[in-house]
Design a protein around this motif. Structure first.
Motif, PDB file in Angstrom:
ATOM      1  N   ALA B 128       0.829  -1.205   0.000  1.00  0.00           N
ATOM      2  CA  ALA B 128       0.000   0.000   0.000  1.00  0.00           C
ATOM      3  C   ALA B 128       0.861   1.251   0.000  1.00  0.00           C
ATOM      4  N   GLU B 133      -2.127   0.609  -3.329  1.00  0.00           N
ATOM      5  CA  GLU B 133      -3.194  -0.382  -3.493  1.00  0.00           C
ATOM      6  C   GLU B 133      -3.814  -0.725  -2.158  1.00  0.00           C
ATOM      7  N   THR B 135      -7.509  -0.407   0.340  1.00  0.00           N
ATOM      8  CA  THR B 135      -8.129   0.684   1.079  1.00  0.00           C
ATOM      9  C   THR B 135      -8.376   0.300   2.526  1.00  0.00           C
ATOM     10  N   GLN B 161      -6.465   3.271   4.237  1.00  0.00           N
ATOM     11  CA  GLN B 161      -5.429   3.979   3.533  1.00  0.00           C
ATOM     12  C   GLN B 161      -6.062   4.902   2.510  1.00  0.00           C
TER      13      GLN B 161
END
Lengths: 305, 365
Positions: B128, B133, B135, B161
């Motif tokens: 991430a 990438e 959430t 995120q």
């Protein structure tokens, strides 16, 4: 086999009942309906004898009363509902008889899942069933369903027309927690990638709203639709708590368009891997990971997203 | 510090070390002055077992009803792929519609081992950070070094995120009524979240990114709104709690200075000498301990037996700075005891209070 003149003890009858159940299941699995029917007749007789031996004359009035109230178990109930493991099932207590004509749990789950059209959690399955189909489907009864189905599949593969099985996680192809699917769906549909939780939610919203359009409105249906509409942008157009199925479908489609392509790609890759790596049982019920393999933290799926 | 670990192992005796969770770590900050708690926690002593052995077991744990309620609400918010949570985050934070990825880190396949889960959490966080990438990350398993021993944190929490920055979302079942929630509950939740933020920051730092930049100091508290079951999200700034926590953890690693002053042969093994051993380490009892420490009943009995002012509450102890026992305080108030130089002011106030009380009671009579 009807009770012999020597009146066997309840223990003997229980052993006999367990034996007969196994026989019925074997015969069904082998596709031998004739033998299954014969065994089942014997099974009924043995159960009747067990009732008589345990409850005696005093209970007869009770049983009769219960029978008129509840009806006799549907003839196919035992063959479908009995846990299909090696452990012998206990003889059914006579009072726990199921109302006549009631559809077995797995059949009901199948109906609800077919309506939803996407992997779903027991809670959603239960509320969809309650809203659209007759009777109740307590979510608590779904917990052991997948395990029973898996056991049945492993002991006699493909003996049933469909199995209720797991959704597979896209990265590890392991069974996703708390999601049920139907074995006859395409593998892509049964994969659960990072976006799938959302796309499945939207798919379910569309399917259920479409179904609701075809039926007269009811409070149960409205409540179910509201659950979706409240959490999809632009779906709740009317007053709070009321949902116009058409608006819900349009809003869900709009959001689904955003995610669908990525999600489909991820699912397809995972499905290809599942076809290449897993055997039949694994494809239906998920890969069993050994600690060794997962401890390395490397999985094939992580990199090709 | 390197000397501490074997010493602490000896202190704990034969029992297996007890793991910290966010609750116990947060509780460390609740009573920083307590050497007893500090030492026992650092050594991973099972305080519950010790207290029970001493005859001061906690009669009931967390309320079963509270736990059930909490779980139900959490399940509701997370149902259908976090549908309600996504709606909240979209409304309040402007989360973009495409950001719906959800990764469950609660188990890796059917393996729930901690190392495996932590490895996966680490991997996904790294991904991430690098590619943006993912959430929502449900049940990330984080790790925090406590007194030189890694503690795994089993969080009921979602890390989320947005634009390469992580936020902690804590789901709690106490109600926010008219924008107000019970202060105690919020404080406790903030303390717990601070532990997660700290652990996540350490992880981000280990992965070579800027922790302060990548992990927000604002956590989102998701609670039922008013008298309904509908969730609402409130941002809570946890910088103060974070500062306290960092200070506490730094202090905890200096627990060796306390240990060094303890007698050689002392151990918290369940046995004859346990009570004596526990008494050797000084406690700092306050009524608030009852809600956060397993040893509270023992410490309370001890504090009452020797008439410690702390048993009357923290504010009383602070007002009577330097006067340790109730007996001394009374003697000072009645003028029986001549105060030393540094206690003169306190004694003056005590005498004044005593006079006011006498006059008030005389007025009634």
């Amino acid at each position: 086999m009807p009770s012999s003149p020597g009146a066997p003890s309840p223990e003997e009858l229980e052993a006999r009942i367990a034996e007969l159940r196994t026989a019925v299941r074997r015969a069904m699995a082998a596709g031998d309906r004739q033998a299954a029917r014969a065994h089942r007749a014997e099974l009924r007789a043995a159960e009747g004898a067990w009732d008589e031996a345990v409850l005696g004359d005093t209970a007869l009035g009770d049983t009769a009363l219960g029978d008129t109230a509840l009806g006799e178990p549907a003839p196919d109930e035992t063959a479908d509902d009995a846990p299909s493991g090696e452990r012998p099932a206990p003889p059914p207590p006579p009072r726990a008889a199921v109302p006549r004509g009631l559809v077995p749990v797995r059949e009901r789950v199948h109906q609800a899942l077919t309506l939803i059209g996407a992997p779903a959690a027991p809670k959603l399955i239960a509320s969809v069933y309650a809203a659209f189909l007759p009777g109740q489907l307590p979510a608590a009864r779904l917990t052991s369903l997948r395990r029973d189905e898996e056991r049945s599949f492993r002991s006699a593969p493909y003996a049933r027309p469909y199995y209720l099985c797991a959704a597979l996680t896209a990265d590890l192809l392991a069974p996703a927690r708390g999601l049920l699917t139907v074995s006859t769906w395409p593998l892509e549909q049964r994969i659960s990638g990072p976006l799938s939780a959302r796309t499945d939610f939207l798919t379910a919203a569309i399917r259920i709203a479409e179904h609701a359009e075809r039926r007269p409105d009811s409070p149960d249906v409205q409540r179910l639709l509201w659950r979706f509409a409240a959490n999809i942008p632009g779906a709740a157009t009317g007053a709070v708590g009321t949902v116009e199925p058409g608006a819900l479908i349009a809003a869900a489609r709009a959001e689904l368009d955003v995610h669908a392509e990525t999600d489909r790609r991820q699912r397809r890759r995972a499905a290809d891997r599942a076809r290449a790596q897993l055997d039949d049982a694994g494809r239906l019920f998920g890969a069993r990971l050994r600690a060794m393999r997962s401890a390395t933290g490397t999985t094939d799926g992580e990199d090709d997203r | 510090m390197s000397m501490t670990a074997p010493d602490l192992d000896r202190l704990r005796g034969v029992a297996a070390p007890r793991n910290h969770d966010a609750r116990t770590i947060a509780a460390l900050t609740a009573n920083p002055g307590c050497a007893r708690r500090g030492v026992m926690d650092a050594a991973g002593v099972d305080k519950d077992a010790v207290a029970r052995h001493l005859g001061f077991g906690v009669p009931f744990g967390q309320s079963q009803f509270a736990i059930t309620r909490g779980n139900t609400f959490e399940a509701q918010v997370k149902a259908d792929g976090c549908a309600e949570l996504l709606t909240l985050l979209r409304d309040r934070l402007g989360l973009e519609v495409p950001e719906v990825a959800y990764d469950d880190l609660g188990a890796v396949g059917d393996n729930e081992g901690r190392e495996v889960r932590h490895a996966r959490t680490r991997k996904l966080v790294q991904r991430a950070l690098e590619t943006g990438e993912g959430t929502l990350f449900d049940h990330p398993l984080l790790r925090l070094d406590i007194a030189g021993r890694p503690a795994y944190l089993e969080p009921d929490v979602i890390a989320f995120q947005l634009g390469g920055r992580f936020h902690i979302v804590e789901i709690k079942s106490f109600a926010v009524i008219d924008g107000q929630a019970e202060a105690d509950q919020v404080a406790a939740a903030a303390r717990q979240s601070a532990v997660y933020v700290l652990a996540l920051r350490r992880l981000v730092a280990e992965l070579g990114h800027d922790p302060v930049e990548k992990v927000a100091h604002e956590v989102f508290l998701v609670c039922p709104e008013n008298f309904s079951n509908r969730p609402t999200a409130t941002p809570v700034d946890i910088r103060p709690q974070l500062a306290v926590l960092e200070r506490q953890l730094a202090r905890l690693t200096r627990v060796d200075t306390i240990v060094a002053q303890l007698p050689e042969e002392i151990t918290f093994d369940l046995g004859e000498a346990l009570e004596e051993a526990v008494r050797t380490v000084e406690a700092r009892y306050a009524p608030e301990c009852m809600s956060s420490c397993e040893m509270a009943f023992f410490c309370r009995a001890e504090a009452r037996a020797c008439g410690a002012t702390g048993a009357l509450g923290r504010s009383v102890r602070d007002d009577l700075g330097g006067v340790d026992s109730v007996e001394t305080a009374l003697a000072l108030a009645e003028g029986v005891l001549e105060p030393s130089e540094d206690l003169a002011e306190t004694a003056e106030q005590l005498r004044l209070a005593a006079r006011l009380r006498r006059e008030a009671l005389a007025g009634v009579a």
